[in-house]
Structure formats: structure tokens, C-alpha cells
Motif scaffolding. Structure first.
Motif, PDB file in Angstrom:
ATOM      1  N   LEU A  92       0.834  -1.201   0.000  1.00 41.76           N
ATOM      2  CA  LEU A  92       0.000   0.000   0.000  1.00 41.76           C
ATOM      3  C   LEU A  92       0.870   1.254   0.000  1.00 41.76           C
ATOM      4  CD1 LEU A  92      -2.706   1.456   0.188  1.00 41.76           C
ATOM      5  CD2 LEU A  92      -2.607   1.179   2.677  1.00 41.76           C
ATOM      6  N   ALA A  93       1.937   1.263   0.821  1.00 38.84           N
ATOM      7  CA  ALA A  93       2.839   2.413   0.860  1.00 38.84           C
ATOM      8  C   ALA A  93       3.531   2.603  -0.487  1.00 38.84           C
ATOM      9  CB  ALA A  93       3.880   2.242   1.964  1.00 38.84           C
ATOM     10  N   ALA A  94       3.895   1.493  -1.132  1.00 40.10           N
ATOM     11  CA  ALA A  94       4.560   1.572  -2.440  1.00 40.10           C
ATOM     12  C   ALA A  94       3.638   2.194  -3.477  1.00 40.10           C
ATOM     13  CB  ALA A  94       4.996   0.187  -2.887  1.00 40.10           C
ATOM     14  N   VAL A  95       2.341   1.881  -3.411  1.00 41.73           N
ATOM     15  CA  VAL A  95       1.383   2.452  -4.362  1.00 41.73           C
ATOM     16  C   VAL A  95       1.104   3.909  -4.026  1.00 41.73           C
ATOM     17  CG1 VAL A  95      -0.995   2.319  -5.211  1.00 41.73           C
ATOM     18  CG2 VAL A  95       0.337   0.237  -4.921  1.00 41.73           C
ATOM     19  N   ARG A  96       1.036   4.234  -2.734  1.00 41.87           N
ATOM     20  CA  ARG A  96       0.779   5.620  -2.340  1.00 41.87           C
ATOM     21  C   ARG A  96       1.905   6.536  -2.781  1.00 41.87           C
ATOM     22  NH1 ARG A  96      -1.535   4.897   3.608  1.00 41.87           N
ATOM     23  NH2 ARG A  96       0.695   4.823   4.043  1.00 41.87           N
ATOM     24  N   GLU A  97       3.085   5.980  -2.993  1.00 42.24           N
ATOM     25  CA  GLU A  97       4.219   6.786  -3.436  1.00 42.24           C
ATOM     26  C   GLU A  97       4.177   7.062  -4.936  1.00 42.24           C
ATOM     27  OE1 GLU A  97       7.608   4.644  -2.079  1.00 42.24           O
ATOM     28  OE2 GLU A  97       7.500   5.449  -0.042  1.00 42.24           O
ATOM     29  N   GLN A  98       3.186   6.513  -5.634  1.00 43.50           N
ATOM     30  CA  GLN A  98       3.005   6.830  -7.044  1.00 43.50           C
ATOM     31  C   GLN A  98       2.266   8.162  -7.160  1.00 43.50           C
ATOM     32  OE1 GLN A  98       4.536   4.693  -9.267  1.00 43.50           O
ATOM     33  NE2 GLN A  98       5.193   3.804  -7.320  1.00 43.50           N
ATOM     34  N   GLU A  99       2.204   8.697  -8.374  1.00 45.86           N
ATOM     35  CA  GLU A  99       1.516   9.953  -8.607  1.00 45.86           C
ATOM     36  C   GLU A  99       0.005   9.745  -8.485  1.00 45.86           C
ATOM     37  OE1 GLU A  99       3.073  12.750  -9.291  1.00 45.86           O
ATOM     38  OE2 GLU A  99       5.002  12.247 -10.199  1.00 45.86           O
ATOM     39  N   LEU A 100      -0.667  10.675  -7.804  1.00 42.82           N
ATOM     40  CA  LEU A 100      -2.122  10.674  -7.741  1.00 42.82           C
ATOM     41  C   LEU A 100      -2.632  11.934  -8.415  1.00 42.82           C
ATOM     42  CD1 LEU A 100      -2.788   9.526  -4.062  1.00 42.82           C
ATOM     43  CD2 LEU A 100      -3.189   8.210  -6.135  1.00 42.82           C
ATOM     44  N   LEU A 101      -3.554  11.784  -9.343  1.00 46.53           N
ATOM     45  CA  LEU A 101      -4.178  12.928  -9.993  1.00 46.53           C
ATOM     46  C   LEU A 101      -5.627  12.983  -9.514  1.00 46.53           C
ATOM     47  CD1 LEU A 101      -4.154  15.261 -11.986  1.00 46.53           C
ATOM     48  CD2 LEU A 101      -4.655  13.633 -13.826  1.00 46.53           C
ATOM     49  N   ARG A 102      -5.972  14.073  -8.825  1.00 43.44           N
ATOM     50  CA  ARG A 102      -7.299  14.187  -8.221  1.00 43.44           C
ATOM     51  C   ARG A 102      -8.032  15.386  -8.809  1.00 43.44           C
ATOM     52  NH1 ARG A 102      -8.207  11.634  -3.670  1.00 43.44           N
ATOM     53  NH2 ARG A 102      -9.079  13.342  -2.459  1.00 43.44           N
ATOM     54  N   HIS A 103      -9.310  15.176  -9.111  1.00 45.30           N
ATOM     55  CA  HIS A 103     -10.127  16.216  -9.745  1.00 45.30           C
ATOM     56  C   HIS A 103     -11.209  16.677  -8.767  1.00 45.30           C
ATOM     57  CE1 HIS A 103      -8.139  15.063 -13.471  1.00 45.30           C
ATOM     58  NE2 HIS A 103      -8.468  13.819 -13.218  1.00 45.30           N
ATOM     59  N   TYR A 104     -11.284  18.009  -8.590  1.00 43.86           N
ATOM     60  CA  TYR A 104     -12.226  18.602  -7.642  1.00 43.86           C
ATOM     61  C   TYR A 104     -13.152  19.588  -8.347  1.00 43.86           C
ATOM     62  CZ  TYR A 104      -9.160  16.975  -3.846  1.00 43.86           C
ATOM     63  OH  TYR A 104      -8.419  16.217  -2.970  1.00 43.86           O
ATOM     64  N   ARG A 105     -14.370  19.702  -7.818  1.00 41.68           N
ATOM     65  CA  ARG A 105     -15.310  20.739  -8.254  1.00 41.68           C
ATOM     66  C   ARG A 105     -15.509  21.709  -7.089  1.00 41.68           C
ATOM     67  NH1 ARG A 105     -19.515  17.859  -8.967  1.00 41.68           N
ATOM     68  NH2 ARG A 105     -19.331  17.438 -11.198  1.00 41.68           N
ATOM     69  N   HIS A 106     -15.475  23.006  -7.369  1.00 41.06           N
ATOM     70  CA  HIS A 106     -15.684  24.002  -6.318  1.00 41.06           C
ATOM     71  C   HIS A 106     -17.185  24.124  -6.047  1.00 41.06           C
ATOM     72  CE1 HIS A 106     -14.975  28.375  -4.761  1.00 41.06           C
ATOM     73  NE2 HIS A 106     -15.187  27.511  -3.786  1.00 41.06           N
ATOM     74  N   VAL A 107     -17.608  23.710  -4.863  1.00 35.38           N
ATOM     75  CA  VAL A 107     -19.045  23.715  -4.524  1.00 35.38           C
ATOM     76  C   VAL A 107     -19.399  24.779  -3.487  1.00 35.38           C
ATOM     77  CG1 VAL A 107     -19.351  21.287  -5.116  1.00 35.38           C
ATOM     78  CG2 VAL A 107     -18.720  21.908  -2.770  1.00 35.38           C
ATOM     79  N   GLU A 108     -18.395  25.482  -2.974  1.00 35.51           N
ATOM     80  CA  GLU A 108     -18.586  26.602  -2.036  1.00 35.51           C
ATOM     81  C   GLU A 108     -19.237  26.194  -0.722  1.00 35.51           C
ATOM     82  OE1 GLU A 108     -20.606  29.774  -4.078  1.00 35.51           O
ATOM     83  OE2 GLU A 108     -18.725  30.598  -4.835  1.00 35.51           O
ATOM     84  N   LYS A 109     -19.098  24.952  -0.341  1.00 37.07           N
ATOM     85  CA  LYS A 109     -19.569  24.539   0.990  1.00 37.07           C
ATOM     86  C   LYS A 109     -18.578  23.514   1.532  1.00 37.07           C
ATOM     87  CE  LYS A 109     -22.636  20.792  -0.562  1.00 37.07           C
ATOM     88  NZ  LYS A 109     -23.998  20.246  -0.506  1.00 37.07           N
ATOM     89  N   GLU A 110     -18.379  23.546   2.837  1.00 34.51           N
ATOM     90  CA  GLU A 110     -17.387  22.679   3.462  1.00 34.51           C
ATOM     91  C   GLU A 110     -17.774  21.214   3.323  1.00 34.51           C
ATOM     92  OE1 GLU A 110     -15.231  22.055   7.820  1.00 34.51           O
ATOM     93  OE2 GLU A 110     -16.215  23.960   7.316  1.00 34.51           O
ATOM     94  N   ILE A 111     -16.810  20.391   2.938  1.00 35.23           N
ATOM     95  CA  ILE A 111     -17.020  18.955   2.786  1.00 35.23           C
ATOM     96  C   ILE A 111     -16.573  18.259   4.082  1.00 35.23           C
ATOM     97  CG2 ILE A 111     -16.506  16.927   1.382  1.00 35.23           C
ATOM     98  CD1 ILE A 111     -17.917  19.192  -0.144  1.00 35.23           C
ATOM     99  N   PRO A 112     -17.410  17.388   4.654  1.00 40.41           N
ATOM    100  CA  PRO A 112     -17.017  16.704   5.893  1.00 40.41           C
ATOM    101  C   PRO A 112     -15.721  15.915   5.711  1.00 40.41           C
ATOM    102  CG  PRO A 112     -19.350  16.358   5.426  1.00 40.41           C
ATOM    103  CD  PRO A 112     -18.754  17.019   4.210  1.00 40.41           C
ATOM    104  N   ILE A 113     -14.860  15.997   6.708  1.00 45.31           N
ATOM    105  CA  ILE A 113     -13.598  15.255   6.696  1.00 45.31           C
ATOM    106  C   ILE A 113     -13.835  13.895   7.328  1.00 45.31           C
ATOM    107  CG2 ILE A 113     -11.227  15.215   7.549  1.00 45.31           C
ATOM    108  CD1 ILE A 113     -11.385  18.320   7.565  1.00 45.31           C
ATOM    109  N   TYR A 114     -13.506  12.847   6.603  1.00 42.75           N
ATOM    110  CA  TYR A 114     -13.858  11.500   7.037  1.00 42.75           C
ATOM    111  C   TYR A 114     -12.638  10.611   7.017  1.00 42.75           C
ATOM    112  CZ  TYR A 114     -16.686   7.231   7.425  1.00 42.75           C
ATOM    113  OH  TYR A 114     -17.245   6.049   7.845  1.00 42.75           O
ATOM    114  N   LYS A 115     -12.243  10.108   8.176  1.00 42.72           N
ATOM    115  CA  LYS A 115     -11.129   9.178   8.257  1.00 42.72           C
ATOM    116  C   LYS A 115     -11.668   7.762   8.115  1.00 42.72           C
ATOM    117  CE  LYS A 115      -6.907   8.321  10.845  1.00 42.72           C
ATOM    118  NZ  LYS A 115      -6.055   8.761  11.968  1.00 42.72           N
ATOM    119  N   VAL A 116     -11.052   6.960   7.265  1.00 39.53           N
ATOM    120  CA  VAL A 116     -11.582   5.641   6.913  1.00 39.53           C
ATOM    121  C   VAL A 116     -11.404   4.662   8.080  1.00 39.53           C
ATOM    122  CG1 VAL A 116     -11.547   3.811   5.200  1.00 39.53           C
ATOM    123  CG2 VAL A 116     -10.822   6.127   4.559  1.00 39.53           C
TER     124      VAL A 116
END
Length: 435
Positions: free
Chosen positions: A315-339
Motif C-alpha cells: 500500500l505504501a509503495a502504491v501511495r508513493e506513485q503519482e495521484l491525480l485528483r479532480h475537484y469541483r468548487h461547490v462553495e460549501k465545506e465537505i465533511p472530513i472522514y477518516k476511513v
């Protein structure tokens, strides 16, 4: 530039020694490097220490001739070719696709020939310019000299591109509110690469700024470093992480201001440490950026299978790869959720079944990549650290492992693949048809 043919090693040594006085006239850059053993910089090292003596003199002579051409277009093209030759002069380990450490040459090594490298780069620059002219510039009805805008207001008129070096924490001084429909950004990857420390050779050789200006900007860089000379940015301290997180929040606050509601933000990021990760994602959540999609971009395709197979923590080896994340600006706070771990375990097993079913058999890397991507898409956070592969090994009623030999580049290597009991090597779809 002095050129002389030498017949033996002693003559060559004498010739090089004779050039030492000439070096003072050429004046090669000799900035002091910040101590950082992570990138192979020991205390007291200077820029000159990362070159062999001969290549230091050769690069200095080439630079002198280029800079005598002044500010002409020819000089700028030659500077570009020269900059492409710097790492090939044995400054870094040239075998790495993306050098992240200084390579210190040995005294008795045979280094690459600077002039041959420079000539090759000149040819590549020339071919690139011809390609751009034939495929881009000649088809545009614009004067290239007038394309580049100095400020945003000019883009609203007849200019269509603006190139600026700017501080991300002062972005609103450059761009008006709501002016960016899409932002694609590649912020520093925490402790992956200390960019300004690695960039010294290019900055110094090309005289992009003074040593004092470089040191000043180092204090403004959003980064985590291992250099003891940057105590406020040390990745091993609480203050270092707090400053990193604070600077990220300040930069993303400016992005929030310039990106209108409903518009998009794409972020490249790469780290295996959850605290570093949350410095990025938690702030985006608070500022109203809703994650829509995540993609894992494997950097070293030809060796990635070997890396995952041999990794103690895949898992650590994969997390060290590049991650490309796409976001939309919705102007409201998104709840922070720890898995939660129990949810992560269930998601991993479900993902493993789906991936193996679709492919007939799957490598550890394929399963982990799919699992991490799904976790990011569902929870907007990576899963907690755990030995997930042990779950496959323990569930012998459903999963079995086989060892196969595959071709990776020119080598044949062994790797583990997982199958579902009774499924064989066909896909689930074909297996169900056969039943």
C-alpha cells in the motif's frame, strides 16, 4: 575557448592543471549547497563539488561564450540547450528518469563529454523549433511577440497567454476573483523532492537570480525538507508539519477565490504519510472543493511490478506513485472522514474479488491500485495502514496465489498473481458462461 590534443594521461593532467588559472577568469558558479544527506549534500559542499574538475571547466567555458552573445534570441536558445546538458555532465545520476539526488563523481571516473552533450542538445532544440513552426506557429495569424500578456487585463483584449513566476500565497494579486475556469496544479510532494535545493545548478549557471535571492525564496517555499539548515521546514518536527499545512491552506485559499462555483481544480500529489496527505485534502475539504475522481498514475511502469512484489508494505509503495485528483468548487465545506479499518478491510476484499473476477487473475499491484483508487473516490482519504495482502493469504477458501514469470524490459522476473478458487485463469464472465 582552449582546444588542445593530448596523447596520454599525464599530458592531460598537466593540461587540466594549466587551465586552473583560466577557471578564475571564467568564474564558474560556486554557491554553497544546503546540507541535506537525503539528497547527498554533506556539510560544507558547494556547487563545484558535484562536477568533475574537467567538466566544471568545460561548462564554464561554454557558458562564457554564450553569455557574450548578450540578450539575443540565439543566446536564449543556446542557454536552453546548455541547461539541458547540465545534468548529463555527471551532476546527477543520469540513469534515473527523474533525478532527486545529487550524484557526486569519483576522482578516477570517466565522465560524459560536455561538448558532445551540448552539441546533441543544440540539434534537439533546432528540431523542436522546426517542428513547432511547421505544426503550430505558421498556422496562427498572430505575431508571436504580441501574444504574451503582462497582466490579466490584457488577456481580456487581444492577448491570450500569460506566463509568470509567482508566489502561490499571493495569487489574488495576479488574478481577479472568479477569473479561472480551470486550474491544474502540481504542488510540492511533502518530503519527495526539495525543489529549490535541487534546482541550484540551473539557477546558478543560468544566472536566473542571485544567491541571496535564492536563499530568500527558500524561506517562502511550501515544502518539507531534511536539511538542518531549514528548521522551520523540517519534516521530522511538529513545527515543520504545521508550517507546511499552514502554507498549503494559504495557497488554496487564493485558489478558492479565483475559481468560481462549479468550476474545476486538478491536483497532482504523491506521498505515503497520512499526516502529509491530510495537510492537502483536509484544507481542500474545508474550502469547499468536492473530490469527484482520483487516478493513480504509475511512474515506473517497467519496474512497478517488481517494486510491489518485493515491497513489505505494498500500500505504501502504491501511495508513493503519482495521484491525480479532480475537484469541483461547490462553495460549501465537505465533511472530513477518516476511513475506519473495518470498512477498509471489507472494501479491500470486495475490490480484490472484483478485480480478479474481471481479469481472471490479478497481481498484488493491480489489486492495491484499484483498492486505493476506490477508497479515495468513496472516502476522499487513503485507507489506514494495514497488511492487506495478509487478508488474501488467510482467506484460503476464496483466494489462491500463483507464481508466474513475466518479461519486464530485457529481464524475466517472478511475480505473484492471485486467483479465485475454482475460477481458473479465465474471467468471471467467461467462467459463468462455461457453467
Amino acid at each position: 575557448m582552449v582546444i588542445k590534443k593530448v596523447d596520454n594521461l599525464k599530458d592531460e593532467e598537466d593540461f587540466i592543471k594549466g587551465l586552473e588559472d583560466e577557471a578564475f577568469k571564467i568564474n564558474p558558479p560556486n554557491w554553497r549547497l544546503l546540507t541535506n544527506t537525503r539528497i547527498n549534500v554533506q556539510e560544507g559542499m558547494t556547487l563545484a563539488d558535484i562536477y568533475t574538475r574537467r567538466n566544471l571547466l568545460a561548462l564554464s567555458a561554454i557558458k562564457k561564450e554564450i553569455f557574450q552573445l548578450g540578450n539575443s534570441k540565439e543566446a536564449e536558445l543556446l542557454k536552453y540547450a546548455f541547461s539541458c546538458s547540465l545534468h548529463r555532465a555527471r551532476m546527477t545520476d543520469y540513469k534515473r528518469a527523474s533525478p532527486q539526488n545529487y550524484y557526486i563523481p569519483k576522482n578516477d571516473m570517466t565522465e560524459l563529454n560536455v561538448w558532445i552533450s551540448f552539441e546533441e542538445k543544440i540539434g534537439e532544440v533546432e528540431e523542436s523549433k522546426k517542428y513547432l513552426w511547421n505544426h503550430v506557429w505558421k498556422h496562427l495569424n498572430h505575431d508571436a511577440e504580441k501574444w504574451n500578456a503582462e497582466d490579466f487585463s490584457e488577456l481580456e483584449k487581444d492577448k491570450w497567454i500569460m506566463i509568470k513566476k509567482w508566489d502561490a500565497k499571493r495569487l489574488r494579486e495576479l488574478l481577479p476573483e472568479g477569473s479561472a475556469q480551470y486550474v491544474h496544479t502540481d504542488p510540492p510532494y511533502a518530503d519527495q523532492v526539495p525543489y529549490f535545493e535541487i534546482a541550484v545548478p540551473w539557477i546558478a549557471w543560468l544566472e536566473l537570480e542571485s544567491e541571496q535571492e535564492w536563499l530568500k525564496q527558500m524561506k517562502q517555499e511550501i515544502i518539507l525538507s531534511d536539511s538542518p539548515e531549514r528548521p522551520e521546514k523540517l519534516r521530522t518536527t511538529t513545527d515543520g508539519l504545521k508550517n507546511y499545512s499552514k502554507d498549503f491552506f494559504e495557497a488554496f485559499t487564493h485558489l478558492k477565490n479565483i475559481i468560481p462555483r462549479g468550476r474545476w481544480l486538478s491536483v497532482w500529489y504523491c506521498c505515503s504519510n497520512e499526516d502529509y496527505w491530510r495537510a492537502l485534502t483536509d484544507h481542500l475539504n474545508k474550502l469547499g472543493f468536492e473530490r469527484v475522481k482520483s487516478q493513480v498514475i504509475v511512474r515506473a511502469v517497467t519496474t512497478f511490478k517488481q517494486v510491489i512484489t518485493k515491497a513489505k508494505n505494498p500500500l505504501a509503495a502504491v501511495r508513493e506513485q503519482e495521484l491525480l485528483r479532480h475537484y469541483r468548487h461547490v462553495e460549501k465545506e465537505i465533511p472530513i472522514y477518516k476511513v475506519p479499518l473495518d470498512e477498509a478491510v471489507k472494501l479491500f476484499l470486495d475490490t480484490a474479488v472484483e478485480v480478479i473476477s474481471a481479469k481472471g487473475e490479478a497481481t498484488t499491484g493491480e489489486i492495491i491500485v484499484a483498492f486505493l483508487t476506490r477508497c479515495l473516490d468513496i472516502y476522499d482519504n487513503p485507507p489506514p495502514d494495514y497488511d492487506y495482502i495478509s487478508l488474501l493469504k488467510e482467506d484460503k477458501s476464496r483466494f489462491e496465489v500463483i507464481t508466474v514469470r513475466t518479461q519486464v524490459g530485457k529481464k524475466e522476473v517472478e511475480e505473484e498473481k492471485w486467483k479465485l478458487k475454482g475460477l481458473g485463469q479465465t474471467s468471471m464472465k467467461d467462467w459463468m458462461k462455461s457453467g
